[in-house]
Design an enzyme around this catalytic site. Structure first.
Site, short mmCIF file in Angstrom:
data_model
loop_
_atom_site.label_atom_id
_atom_site.label_comp_id
_atom_site.label_asym_id
_atom_site.label_seq_id
_atom_site.Cartn_x
_atom_site.Cartn_y
_atom_site.Cartn_z
N GLY A 123 0.78 -1.23 0.00
CA GLY A 123 0.00 0.00 0.00
C GLY A 123 0.81 1.27 0.00
N GLU A 134 0.02 -13.40 1.07
CA GLU A 134 -0.86 -13.36 -0.12
C GLU A 134 -0.18 -14.07 -1.30
OE1 GLU A 134 -3.33 -9.14 0.47
OE2 GLU A 134 -1.65 -9.25 -0.95
#
Length: 808
Positions: A23, A88
């Site tokens: 992010g 992930e």
């Protein structure tokens, strides 16, 4: 890139794309633009908006990865610093192996070798993780292995692409293509029967691999499927363009909202903004022009009816970026030509395709009974390959009983379905007043006729270009020079006529019942322009001497018999009047010895009075400057024809089987435009005038004229010469100087004893018939050397005599 087999259809997934990212590196710049671009291209994405992540990835997020078709991994500089991102990545690798999920790595300001070899910032991050997770080194090793594996995949590298916008465009294009392949459309289940072959043909015109700017038109009649094809093409290729815009119903939007409303619509779709400069075409705005001339644009303008709709919205000289494609659908071919477009004509559905489409709408399942099968064939025949008609009719009949099907199909024999009529009538409404009249004349009287004949029959200022405009608007077609019109368009035209008040006020009549009623119970008026009557479909009809007196605008009068029948149109008290405006007079078995021409002869283009009782065509001088066709065949009482010098434009004269005709006047030499002369079985003719002055004469038939002794003098233009059954005794040497002669018939010429050698000079001769010319014993020796000759018909006796000179 890891890719699933193209033949594998994935189970239903919640998301098209899962995006894994760090992010802090990309969330507010590259990621936000990429996500918007994907959403704009109808790609359903998942982007984790949870900013306050813990160290352990949630089970719900792991489930989200499983529920996605494709995973995009954005490797930025600090990607590996996040345990969350690495978890992930492990799940993404697992899904790629166990669920054949596609993986697309994007190396954003990162060299792929740093990821694959776990060096640089990625190596530093893994070293820190080893310190942080001393008790779980196997986990760190799994992260390292996932990085190496993913780093070795094919993907997009930002360093290889000049800017982020181009990188995003390439990613979106790749994702869109893969998603389409994973979830292919089923044209049959979507009701898009036959679409694949048409899309393929159309895409060949698009030339998507070329960098030029190209306009491509989709042309065809109303209801043929232009919009459906444009929409399907758009859905299949839009991801290859940075800006895409599909503007439906341009014609309606232009008329309802004006050019300003159309401009706003285009701008809002293409650029996501409003047009603040009301009154100015888009491409005249410098800011927009600068933008669009750099972008690869896909613009579809659907249902354009006037060039102004384009010029007042995007400008006359719109400039788009390299590779742009502008697709225009229109019923007007001339408009597409003016725009410089490559033109694709939409084809009708073939019988199998039409049947599939109809059944899709009428049954939603296979036909269950033989009765429905038979009725379905009738429905498909009615629609004649027009998708709109098949869809409307199928939907109307869905769930109906056999009796209701029969009732509806019977009704449609004489009138159109209202919805089909409404769509097709748009083409009619867009015509000028004069072109509407041409359309109605063709629909009611001239469908299937030779184009040259129709042009001459409608010969008035604007009629030729009017026919061309009907062609451009796909209302008519010309095949083998014959004018054709789809049955549904013809029925729509007839429906328009039937809506015109009462019988006497209708402009054109063709229904035998209506015509019978008009002449027996009503009165004709000046509104009537044409009458087409099949006499075999009525009882005997007796007309009064003044039956046509009030029809002074009548142009076309045709009484004919489609089958042999004894019913007739009779004139027991004679006929006093024929309208002055009459252009076509076709009266089968005309019952009188003469015709009351008055001044109507001035406008006549065709006289057709086969099997008439005429003894003479007219008395005295008549002005017949427009007359081009005369057919008096089988008029056995006709003894003479008048001075032909008053018919200078005559092209066809048919007098076959006029057994009482005793001469052809010398004035025939003035018919310089005559092309066809038929005198077959005129058994009272003894002599013929010279035809040398008829410079355009191509066909002369005097077969069966059993008293003709002298071979006629004919011009060089002659192509077909038929003297079969005459008693000519010799063929002149001049026969060899007829360069166009293709067919020569001398069969049953019983007094012919020889043929001149000059006949071997006929280089165009293809068919030569001398069968049963019993006194002809030999053929010219070199006749067999004629390369053009394809068929020779001879008698047995001649064969025996001439077999040495001709290979029989």
């Amino acid at each position: 890139m890891a890719a699933a087999s193209s033949s594998t259809i994935p189970q239903q997934k919640k998301y098209d794309v899962f995006i894994s990212f760090r992010g802090a590196d990309v969330r507010h710049n590259f990621l936000s633009h990429l996500n918007k671009a994907l959403l704009d291209n109808l790609v359903n994405t998942f982007v984790d908006e949870n900013l306050d992540r813990g160290e352990e990835i949630s089970s719900s997020l792991l489930k989200t990865i499983e529920e996605s078709c494709i995973s995009i991994v954005i490797f930025s500089e600090n990607y590996a610093s996040s345990p969350w991102c690495l978890d992930e990545l492990i799940k993404i690798i697992e899904c790629s192996k166990t669920m054949e999920q596609m993986v697309l790595p994007v190396f954003y300001h990162v060299d792929p070798t740093i990821v694959q070899e776990v060096t640089g910032s990625f190596g530093d991050s893994l070293a820190k993780h080893k310190e942080e997770f001393k008790d779980s080194l196997h986990k760190v090793e799994s992260w390292s292995q996932a990085l190496k594996e993913t780093g070795g995949m094919s993907g997009f590298v930002s360093h290889d692409i000049k800017n982020d916008s181009e990188l995003i465009a390439k990613i979106v294009s790749w994702i869109s293509e893969k998603v389409d392949l994973m979830f292919p459309s089923d044209p049959i289940n979507d009701g898009l029967v036959g679409i694949d072959s048409r899309v393929k043909d159309f895409e060949s015109l698009l030339g998507l691999e070329m960098a030029d700017v190209r306009y491509v038109g989709i042309w065809g009649m109303a209801g043929i499927g232009k919009t459906t094809l444009a929409r399907e093409v758009f859905n299949r290729i839009f991801y290859q363009f940075t800006i895409k815009c599909f503007v439906e119903d341009v014609r309606d939007n232009f008329h309802k909202c004006g050019p300003d409303g159309l401009r706003r619509l285009i701008l809002s779709q293409a650029l996501g903004r409003e047009n603040s400069n009301v009154g100015m075409p888009i491409m005249l705005l410098s800011s927009i022009r600068r933008r669009l001339c750099r972008e690869k644009i896909l613009l579809v303008l659907d249902d354009v009816s006037d060039v102004r709709e384009i010029e007042l919205s995007i400008g006359k000289c719109a400039v788009f970026g390299p590779g742009s494609r502008i697709i225009i659908t229109s019923r007007d071919q001339q408009l597409l030509k003016y725009m410089g477009a490559e033109i694709y004509k939409v084809k009708k559905l073939n019988d199998d395709e039409a049947s599939q489409l109809f059944c899709f709408h009428a049954f939603r399942r296979d036909i269950s009974t033989e009765e429905y099968m038979k009725l379905s064939k009738r429905a498909v025949e009615y629609a004649q390959g027009i998708p709109l008609a098949l869809e409307v009719l199928g939907s109307n009949l869905y769930g109906r009983s056999v009796g209701e099907w029969e009732d509806e199909l019977e009704k449609l024999k004489g009138t159109s379905d209202p919805k089909i009529h409404g769509i097709l009538k748009l083409s009619y409404d867009g015509l000028s007043k004069d072109d509407k009249e041409i359309f109605l004349d063709i629909a009611c009287f001239f469908k299937g006729q030779d184009r040259d004949y129709v042009e001459k029959m409608l010969d008035s200022p604007g009629s030729k270009i009017g026919i061309s405009r009907l062609l451009d608007k796909s209302i008519i077609s010309v095949i083998d020079n014959r004018v054709h019109m789809h049955d549904l368009l013809q029925q729509m035209g007839k429906d328009i006529i039937c809506q015109e008040k009462q019988l006497g006020q209708r402009s054109r009549l063709w229904d035998p019942k209506d015509i019978y009623y008009l002449f027996t119970r009503a009165e004709g008026t000046e509104a009537i322009k044409g009458i087409l009557l099949d006499m075999s479909k009525i009882k005997d009809l007796e007309l009064t001497p003044n039956a046509f007196e009030k029809m002074y605008n009548l142009k076309f009068l045709k009484f004919y018999c489609s089958i042999l029948h004894w019913n007739r149109v009779k004139l027991p008290e004679g006929l006093n009047f024929l309208p002055d405006e009459l252009r076509l007079l076709h009266w089968y078995e005309y019952p009188l010895e003469s015709v009351p021409w008055s001044s109507c002869a001035e406008n006549l283009v065709e006289i057709g009075m086969v099997r008439s009782k005429l003894k003479q065509l007219w008395n005295g001088d008549q002005h017949l400057g427009n007359l081009k066709y005369v057919d008096l065949s089988y008029s056995k009482d006709l003894m003479s024809i008048p001075d032909l010098s008053t018919i200078p434009n005559l092209e066809v004269l048919r007098l076959s089987f006029c057994k009482s005709l005793i001469e052809i006047p010398l004035s025939i030499k003035y018919l310089s435009k005559l092309k066809q002369l038929y005198l077959r079985h005129c058994q009272s003719l003894c002599n013929l005038p010279s035809f040398l002055h008829l410079k355009n004469l191509e066909i002369l038939s005097i077969s069966g004229c059993s008293k003709i002794r002298v071979f006629p003098e004919v011009p060089c233009a002659i192509r077909d010469l038929d003297l079969e059954g005459t008693i000519v005794e010799r063929v002149p040497l001049s026969i060899g100087y007829l360069p166009c002669l293709s067919n020569l018939a001398l069969s049953s010429c019983t007094r012919l004893t020889s043929l001149p050698d000059s006949i071997c000079n006929l280089k165009s001769l293809r068919h030569f018939s001398i069968y049963d010319s019993v006194n002809l014993l030999e053929l010219p020796e070199n006749l067999g050397n004629l390369e053009s000759l394809r068929k020779l018909s001879v008698g047995v006796k001649i064969c025996r005599v001439c077999q040495k000179t001709w290979d029989i």
